[in-house]
Scaffold this active site. Structure first.
Site, PDB file in Angstrom:
ATOM      1  N   LYS A 245      -2.483   6.658   1.429  1.00  0.00           N
ATOM      2  CA  LYS A 245      -2.214   7.064   2.815  1.00  0.00           C
ATOM      3  C   LYS A 245      -1.124   8.127   2.734  1.00  0.00           C
ATOM      4  O   LYS A 245       0.075   7.821   2.786  1.00  0.00           O
ATOM      5  CB  LYS A 245      -1.770   5.836   3.621  1.00  0.00           C
ATOM      6  CG  LYS A 245      -1.876   6.017   5.125  1.00  0.00           C
ATOM      7  CD  LYS A 245      -1.803   4.686   5.834  1.00  0.00           C
ATOM      8  CE  LYS A 245      -1.560   4.854   7.330  1.00  0.00           C
ATOM      9  NZ  LYS A 245      -2.642   5.494   8.046  1.00  0.00           N
TER      10      LYS A 245
ATOM     11  N   ARG B  81       0.851  -1.209   0.000  1.00  0.00           N
ATOM     12  CA  ARG B  81       0.000   0.000   0.000  1.00  0.00           C
ATOM     13  C   ARG B  81       0.882   1.253   0.000  1.00  0.00           C
ATOM     14  O   ARG B  81       0.564   2.249  -0.657  1.00  0.00           O
ATOM     15  CB  ARG B  81      -0.953  -0.003   1.204  1.00  0.00           C
ATOM     16  CG  ARG B  81      -1.951   1.151   1.149  1.00  0.00           C
ATOM     17  CD  ARG B  81      -3.024   1.052   2.215  1.00  0.00           C
ATOM     18  NE  ARG B  81      -2.474   1.181   3.558  1.00  0.00           N
ATOM     19  CZ  ARG B  81      -3.172   0.975   4.677  1.00  0.00           C
ATOM     20  NH1 ARG B  81      -4.453   0.629   4.612  1.00  0.00           N
ATOM     21  NH2 ARG B  81      -2.611   1.108   5.861  1.00  0.00           N
TER      22      ARG B  81
ATOM     23  N   GLU C  91     -15.893   6.349   7.325  1.00  0.00           N
ATOM     24  CA  GLU C  91     -14.978   5.654   8.243  1.00  0.00           C
ATOM     25  C   GLU C  91     -14.672   6.530   9.450  1.00  0.00           C
ATOM     26  O   GLU C  91     -15.123   7.678   9.522  1.00  0.00           O
ATOM     27  CB  GLU C  91     -13.684   5.275   7.516  1.00  0.00           C
ATOM     28  CG  GLU C  91     -12.931   6.464   6.952  1.00  0.00           C
ATOM     29  CD  GLU C  91     -11.663   6.069   6.178  1.00  0.00           C
ATOM     30  OE1 GLU C  91     -11.503   4.893   5.827  1.00  0.00           O
ATOM     31  OE2 GLU C  91     -10.855   6.959   5.948  1.00  0.00           O
TER      32      GLU C  91
HETATM   33  C1  LIG Z   1      -8.118   7.249   7.504  1.00  0.00           C
HETATM   34  C2  LIG Z   1      -7.884   5.815   7.851  1.00  0.00           C
HETATM   35  N1  LIG Z   1      -8.825   4.905   7.551  1.00  0.00           N
HETATM   36  C3  LIG Z   1      -8.655   3.610   7.843  1.00  0.00           C
HETATM   37  C4  LIG Z   1      -7.514   3.145   8.464  1.00  0.00           C
HETATM   38  C5  LIG Z   1      -7.355   1.694   8.764  1.00  0.00           C
HETATM   39  O1  LIG Z   1      -6.347   1.134   7.940  1.00  0.00           O
HETATM   40  P1  LIG Z   1      -5.483  -0.093   8.405  1.00  0.00           P
HETATM   41  O2  LIG Z   1      -6.435  -1.164   8.825  1.00  0.00           O
HETATM   42  O3  LIG Z   1      -4.712  -0.469   7.192  1.00  0.00           O
HETATM   43  O4  LIG Z   1      -4.620   0.360   9.519  1.00  0.00           O
HETATM   44  C6  LIG Z   1      -6.512   4.063   8.788  1.00  0.00           C
HETATM   45  C7  LIG Z   1      -5.262   3.622   9.421  1.00  0.00           C
HETATM   46  O5  LIG Z   1      -4.293   3.448   8.736  1.00  0.00           O
HETATM   47  C8  LIG Z   1      -6.685   5.424   8.470  1.00  0.00           C
HETATM   48  O6  LIG Z   1      -5.757   6.321   8.774  1.00  0.00           O
END
Ligand SMILES: Cc1ncc(COP(=O)(O)O)c(C=O)c1O
Length: 327
Positions: A157, A58, A191
Site C-alpha cells: 500500500k 501490512r 478489484e
Molecule cells: C487498492 C485497494 N484495494 C483494496 C483495498 C481494501 O483493503 P482493506 O480491506 O485492507 O482496507 C484498499 C483499501 O485499503 C485499496 O486501496
C-alpha cells in the site's frame, strides 16, 4: 474534511494545523511513502480499532518492500494511535498512518533523506455514502488496468501506486458512476479503486486470487472468514469480466467503504443488494462494532482496560500474544 485537534507527527502530538512537511520532501515528488487506512468503531467496550495489528503489519511489509525503514516499531505506532484517539476525544474515526521519505536529499536513490512518520485520525463517514451501503453503487469497469507486478508491487500500500487508482476513480466519476472496477494486466477482474471485490455465482462467493494483482485487503480476509463461518463456499479464482454482468450479486470490501453492494456494472443491472450480500454484510457490521462474540479478538480497545480487565488479561494485546498489555 473534518479536522481533529491533534496529529501524531515524528513522535509528537502536534496541533492539526501545525503538522507540516517541507515542500522538497522526497515523498511529495516521487510518491515514496507507505500508508494504511484503518477505522475505529464505537463499541460496548468503548472505541476500538478494527484489526489494528493486521493493518500495522501490512504497513511494515509495505515499508520493507519499498526500502523505507520505519522509525517506530509496530507496538509504538499502535500505542501512539490509541493515545491520539484518546487525546482527540473521538469515539469513532478513520485512521491514517503514513511513513514517507522526507526532506534532505533529492534524486531516486535518496537514502539519506529521513523517513517521517505521521498518524492522523478524523471523523469520516461511509466513503461511498450511506445510501451506497444500503442500496448499492453503480460501477464501471475502468479502461485503466491495475498496476502490474512486473512494474510495481500490488501487494504494497504505497503512495505513488495510488495514481493508478486515481485515474480509474476519476474516469468512473466523470462518467457518472460511483466506483471503478479494475481488471488486472491479463484482463481478469482485480478489484475496485480502493476495495476488494466479491462476486456471487450459483450461491458461491468468488474473489480474485493474489496473482490477480490485488491488495491483500484486511476486510477481504475478514469477509472470507465470516462468509465461511456462515456456511458459504468462498473460492479464490480468476474471474472473467463478463462474469460480473451475469453475477447474482457483487459487493466490495475495504476499510473506507466497508461492505458495499454493487447494483449495476457498465449499465448491466444487478438490482437491489441480494440475500447473501445482506447476510454477510450484517455479520461483518456486527464484527466491526463488537457485536459478534467470535470476532471480538479483531478489535483493539483504545481505552486502557479497567482493573478487572487488566487482571484477567482482557485486552487485544494480551489476546494477540503481545507482551504489552494496555495499562
Ligand atoms: C487498492 C485497494 N484495494 C483494496 C483495498 C481494501 O483493503 P482493506 O480491506 O485492507 O482496507 C484498499 C483499501 O485499503 C485499496 O486501496
Amino acid at each position: 474534511m473534518e479536522k481533529a485537534e491533534l496529529i501524531w507527527h515524528n513522535g509528537e502530538f502536534v496541533p492539526w494545523d501545525e503538522a507540516r512537511v517541507h515542500v522538497l520532501s522526497h515523498g511529495l515528488h516521487y510518491g515514496t511513502g507507505v500508508f494504511e487506512g484503518e477505522r475505529c468503531y464505537e463499541t460496548e467496550r468503548g472505541p476500538a480499532i478494527f484489526r489494528h495489528r493486521d493493518h500495522l503489519e501490512r504497513l511494515a511489509r509495505s515499508a520493507e518492500l519499498f526500502y523505507l525503514p520505519l522509525p517506530y516499531s509496530t507496538e509504538e505506532i499502535a500505542e501512539a494511535t490509541r493515545e491520539l484517539i484518546r487525546r482527540n476525544g473521538l469515539r469513532s474515526c478513520y485512521i491514517r498512518p503514513i511513513a514517507f521519505r522526507g526532506y534532505g536529499e533529492m534524486g531516486l536513490y535518496a537514502h539519506s533523506a529521513p523517513i517521517e512518520m505521521t498518524v492522523a485520525v478524523w471523523p469520516w463517514g461511509a466513503y461511498l455514502g450511506e445510501e451506497g451501503k444500503s442500496q448499492g453503487v453503480r460501477a464501471k469497469v475502468s479502461s485503466w488496468r491495475r498496476i502490474s507486478p512486473a512494474g510495481l508491487i500490488p501487494h504494497a500500500k504505497a503512495s505513488g501506486q495510488y495514481l493508478n487508482s486515481i485515474l480509474a476513480k476519476t474516469e468512473s466519476a466523470n462518467a457518472g458512476y460511483e466506483e471503478a472496477i479494475l481488471l488486472d494486466e491479463r484482463g481478469f477482474v482485480c478489484e475496485g479503486s480502493g476495495e476488494n471485490i466479491f462476486v456471487v455465482r450459483e450461491g458461491q462467493l468468488l474473489t480474485p486470487p493474489h496473482v490477480a494483482s490485488i491488495l491483500d485487503g484486511v476486510n477481504r480476509r475478514s469477509v472470507i472468514q465470516i462468509a465461511r463461518d456462515l456456511g458459504y463456499t468462498v473460492v479464490e479464482r480468476d474471474i472473467a469480466r463478463a462474469e460480473l454482468y451475469i453475477a447474482e450479486e457483487v459487493f466490495l470490501t475495504g476499510t473506507a467503504a466497508e461492505l458495499v453492494p454493487v447494483r449495476s456494472i457498465d449499465d448491466h443491472e444487478l438490482g437491489d443488494p441480494g440475500e447473501i450480500t445482506r447476510h454477510v454484510q450484517g455479520r461483518f457490521e456486527d464484527a466491526l462494532c463488537g457485536r459478534a462474540e467470535e470476532y471480538l479478538e479483531w478489535l483493539d480497545p483504545v481505552e486502557p482496560a479497567g482493573p478487572a480487565g487488566a487482571a484477567d488479561g482482557d485486552s487485544v494485546a494480551a489476546r494477540q500474544g503481545s507482551s504489552k498489555v494496555a495499562p
